[in-house]
Design a protein around this motif. Structure first.
Motif, PDB file in Angstrom:
ATOM      1  N   VAL A   1       5.992   2.233   3.631  1.00  0.00           N
ATOM      2  CA  VAL A   1       6.837   2.412   2.444  1.00  0.00           C
ATOM      3  C   VAL A   1       8.034   3.296   2.772  1.00  0.00           C
ATOM      4  O   VAL A   1       9.167   3.025   2.351  1.00  0.00           O
ATOM      5  N   LYS A   2       7.795   4.370   3.517  1.00  0.00           N
ATOM      6  CA  LYS A   2       8.886   5.263   3.916  1.00  0.00           C
ATOM      7  C   LYS A   2       9.961   4.495   4.678  1.00  0.00           C
ATOM      8  O   LYS A   2      11.150   4.619   4.391  1.00  0.00           O
ATOM      9  N   ARG A   3       9.529   3.707   5.641  1.00  0.00           N
ATOM     10  CA  ARG A   3      10.499   2.964   6.449  1.00  0.00           C
ATOM     11  C   ARG A   3      11.226   1.916   5.623  1.00  0.00           C
ATOM     12  O   ARG A   3      12.439   1.704   5.784  1.00  0.00           O
ATOM     13  N   LEU A   4      10.513   1.265   4.715  1.00  0.00           N
ATOM     14  CA  LEU A   4      11.123   0.262   3.852  1.00  0.00           C
ATOM     15  C   LEU A   4      12.223   0.885   2.988  1.00  0.00           C
ATOM     16  O   LEU A   4      13.335   0.361   2.895  1.00  0.00           O
TER      17      LEU A   4
ATOM     18  N   PRO B   1       0.819  -1.205   0.000  1.00  0.00           N
ATOM     19  CA  PRO B   1       0.000   0.000   0.000  1.00  0.00           C
ATOM     20  C   PRO B   1       0.854   1.256   0.000  1.00  0.00           C
ATOM     21  O   PRO B   1       1.954   1.273   0.562  1.00  0.00           O
ATOM     22  N   THR B   2       0.359   2.308  -0.637  1.00  0.00           N
ATOM     23  CA  THR B   2       0.924   3.639  -0.485  1.00  0.00           C
ATOM     24  C   THR B   2      -0.201   4.504   0.085  1.00  0.00           C
ATOM     25  O   THR B   2      -1.291   4.020   0.368  1.00  0.00           O
TER      26      THR B   2
ATOM     27  N   VAL C   1      -7.795  -1.327   3.589  1.00  0.00           N
ATOM     28  CA  VAL C   1      -8.377  -0.459   2.561  1.00  0.00           C
ATOM     29  C   VAL C   1      -7.784   0.943   2.681  1.00  0.00           C
ATOM     30  O   VAL C   1      -7.717   1.503   3.775  1.00  0.00           O
ATOM     31  N   ILE C   2      -7.348   1.492   1.572  1.00  0.00           N
ATOM     32  CA  ILE C   2      -6.803   2.847   1.562  1.00  0.00           C
ATOM     33  C   ILE C   2      -7.966   3.828   1.536  1.00  0.00           C
ATOM     34  O   ILE C   2      -8.738   3.877   0.578  1.00  0.00           O
TER      35      ILE C   2
ATOM     36  N   ILE D   1      -7.523  -0.174  -4.196  1.00  0.00           N
ATOM     37  CA  ILE D   1      -7.397   0.404  -2.861  1.00  0.00           C
ATOM     38  C   ILE D   1      -7.452  -0.678  -1.778  1.00  0.00           C
ATOM     39  O   ILE D   1      -7.484  -0.368  -0.596  1.00  0.00           O
ATOM     40  N   ASN D   2      -7.448  -1.953  -2.180  1.00  0.00           N
ATOM     41  CA  ASN D   2      -7.308  -3.043  -1.218  1.00  0.00           C
ATOM     42  C   ASN D   2      -6.471  -4.146  -1.867  1.00  0.00           C
ATOM     43  O   ASN D   2      -6.317  -4.201  -3.087  1.00  0.00           O
ATOM     44  N   ILE D   3      -5.939  -5.029  -1.034  1.00  0.00           N
ATOM     45  CA  ILE D   3      -4.995  -6.027  -1.528  1.00  0.00           C
ATOM     46  C   ILE D   3      -5.657  -7.041  -2.463  1.00  0.00           C
ATOM     47  O   ILE D   3      -5.046  -7.517  -3.417  1.00  0.00           O
ATOM     48  N   GLN D   4      -6.932  -7.357  -2.206  1.00  0.00           N
ATOM     49  CA  GLN D   4      -7.616  -8.340  -3.051  1.00  0.00           C
ATOM     50  C   GLN D   4      -7.730  -7.833  -4.493  1.00  0.00           C
ATOM     51  O   GLN D   4      -7.438  -8.574  -5.444  1.00  0.00           O
TER      52      GLN D   4
END
Length: 199
Positions: free
Chosen positions: A116-119, A28-29, A162-163, A141-144
């Motif tokens: 994402v920032k930490r990664l 996710p972003t 969900v984003i 907006i979701n992984i599925q």
């Protein structure tokens, strides 16, 4: 393919290993779910194009942990990029800037999603990225939806739920290749905000 939760430390370690080993991730972003691999990973880039059915003429954007990391990776420094970066980064703004080492351009973003920032910070690298959906279809907006829209599987998927912050609205894209800069796509950040920041 493994699907892990973003709030688990082992997920960060697994994502870091995947990137450093040359893998492709879905994660996710703050705007939509994305596909990414290390910037210099040509094999990973090719897999992203195949997973998305992305036209070869459409370049991948660069995700960087800092502006200095982007400059070291080839983005050309400029007053405009520093001005907009200071105002909107980290955040949902993509800047199309000149490539300092080649006669082309790079679409750059410094994301504001904590995972994402930490990664990116822990990997110490910049990544090639794009939205995790088949080209021409709505962003996920979701992984599925992100995984079901791809033709194949990434090496690792991170489920961040969900984003809801942007509701799937993409980043604003501004080209710094012209004078004055040009808004190519109005997204989360409005045209008025860009104009105001540029003075």
């Amino acid at each position: 393919m493994k699907i892990l939760q973003e709030n688990v430390l082992e997920t960060l370690a697994a994502a870091k290993k995947c990137l450093l080993d040359g893998g492709v991730l879905v994660l996710p972003t703050e705007t939509v779910y994305g596909l990414l691999t290390r910037w210099e990973n040509d094999e990973g880039r090719e897999r992203i194009y195949l997973l998305k059915h992305r036209p070869a003429t459409k370049r991948l954007q660069m995700l960087a942990p800092t502006l200095e990391a982007a400059f070291q990776a080839g983005v050309q420094d400029s007053r405009e990029i520093r001005n907009l970066a200071g105002r909107f980064w980290p955040g949902p703004l993509t800047l199309v800037a000149k490539n300092a080492t080649q006669d082309d351009s790079i679409g750059l973003r410094i994301p504001d999603h904590p995972f994402v920032k930490r990664l990116l910070e822990e990997c110490g690298c910049v990544c090639a990225a794009t939205s995790a959906n088949r080209s021409g279809t709505p962003a996920a907006i979701n992984i599925q939806d992100a995984l079901s829209g791809l033709d194949g599987e990434p090496d690792l998927a991170v489920d961040g739920g969900v984003i809801t912050v942007t509701g799937g609205k993409a980043s604003t894209v501004v080209s710094l290749l012209s004078d004055p800069p040009m808004v190519l796509r109005e997204g989360v950040i409005s045209l008025a905000q860009i104009v105001n920041a540029l003075g």
